[in-house]
Write an enzyme that holds these catalytic residues in place. Structure first.
Site, PDB file in Angstrom:
ATOM      1  CE  LYS A   4       7.194  32.198  20.895  1.00 17.09           C
ATOM      2  NZ  LYS A   4       7.959  32.696  22.059  1.00 17.09           N
ATOM      3  CG  ASP A  51      11.295  37.312  22.353  1.00 17.10           C
ATOM      4  OD1 ASP A  51      10.170  37.144  21.851  1.00 17.10           O
ATOM      5  OD2 ASP A  51      11.892  36.431  22.996  1.00 17.10           O
ATOM      6  CD  GLN A  90       8.807  30.896  25.113  1.00 13.53           C
ATOM      7  OE1 GLN A  90       9.124  31.234  23.985  1.00 13.53           O
ATOM      8  NE2 GLN A  90       7.702  31.306  25.674  1.00 13.53           N
TER       9      GLN A  90
END
Ligand code: GUN
Length: 293
Positions: A52, A119, A96
């Protein structure tokens, strides 16, 4: 059979994003800034977050990585979430997953300001997605929609079987495939570990989206000739011939299924690269305050 090249598609999209960022910055606008919070040292999470950060560089974004050891308290993590929520320089951020067991993932997700939730996991974004309002859509389903769009795959009126009902992939994927828009307009069936007649459901599908997490679960006898197969599986299986000691294995028995299909995604190089690319698109939207001011 057409092989859907997620890697090349993701590279093209990241180049498009980088061009747009250049235009924004040249016009005096702000460079989008993504922050990622990584807790512990899970191998998969380390790789995802590293990729990422690399993708941010490719897109011309600023990125910040915040690391904690696995014994960080939930309270400390929530304090960081609150700080990121208030930091005007950060356009969007992710925590995460998975998190260590002593931390409630749901509490952390709900603590994130939905306007920065790139997200798309916050209930406000999930709810808005399900009724078709502008919002951050979770990265894997959105990446799959982008592949269907770019490969001009017809979904309207088709029978789509989604294998798996996770909050991150299966549920949002099913919701998006039934939306009254393109890609979408499909007749959707969700199958999971307790489904009866799963094989028979698959055999009737024009499109199978496999996100069940079991290597080679979808076999040739479950696939209708001409079907479109999207493989979301990324199970790590030991492989002594690889430097890493493992290889990624999809949910589809690719070698035997591919000859039957009209379109199929490989693993790796299919859905995986598109997932990070979708996060980049959401970060660009966050930088532009596209959905929320
Ligand atoms: N773990 C697996 N996939 C994801 C994702 O898309 N976002 C976050 N934050 N964690 C993940």
């Amino acid at each position: 059979m057409t092989l859907i090249d997620g890697k090349a598609t993701a590279t093209a999209i990241k180049a498009e994003i980088a061009e747009e960022v250049q235009r924004i910055v040249a016009a005096g606008g702000k460079r989008p800034h993504l922050a990622a919070v990584l807790v512990g040292h899970d191998g998969g999470s380390e790789t995802y977050v590293k990729n990422k950060v690399i993708a941010c560089e490719q897109c011309g974004f600023t990125s910040t990585l915040i690391r904690y050891e696995a014994d960080v308290t939930e309270e400390e993590l929530l304090r960081k979430v609150d700080e990121l929520n208030r930091n005007d320089d950060i356009d969007g951020f992710i925590v995460q997953l998975p998190l260590p067991r002593h931390i409630s993932e749901q509490r952390v997700i709900e603590a994130i300001d939905y306007r920065k939730d790139v997200d798309g996991f916050h209930p406000i974004n999930v709810g808005r997605m399900s009724i078709g309002l502008p919002c951050y859509i979770s990265a894997t389903p959105n990446g799959i929609l982008e592949l269907l769009r770019r490969y001009h795959i017809e979904t309207s009126g088709k029978k789509c079987v989604v294998l798996g009902r996770s909050n991150i992939v299966g549920k949002p994927m099913a919701t998006l495939m039934m939306q009254k828009r393109q890609p979408g307009d499909a007749t959707v069936t969700v199958c999971h570990s307790h489904s009866a007649n799963l094989k028979e459901e698959c055999r009737q599908a024009d499109i199978i989206i496999a996100a069940i997490g079991t290597p080679h679960f979808v076999t040739a006898d479950m696939v209708k000739p001409g079907a479109v197969i999207i493989d979301v599986g990324t199970t790590r299986v030991p492989d002594a011939t690889r430097k890493s000691g493992y290889r990624l294995c999809g949910d589809v028995d690719f070698d035997n299924v591919a000859p039957l299909c009209s379109f199929i995604t490989p693993v790796p190089g299919g859905v995986g690269p598109m997932t990070i690319c979708s996060l980049m698109k959401n970060t660009l939207s966050a930088g532009k305050k596209e959905f929320y001011s």
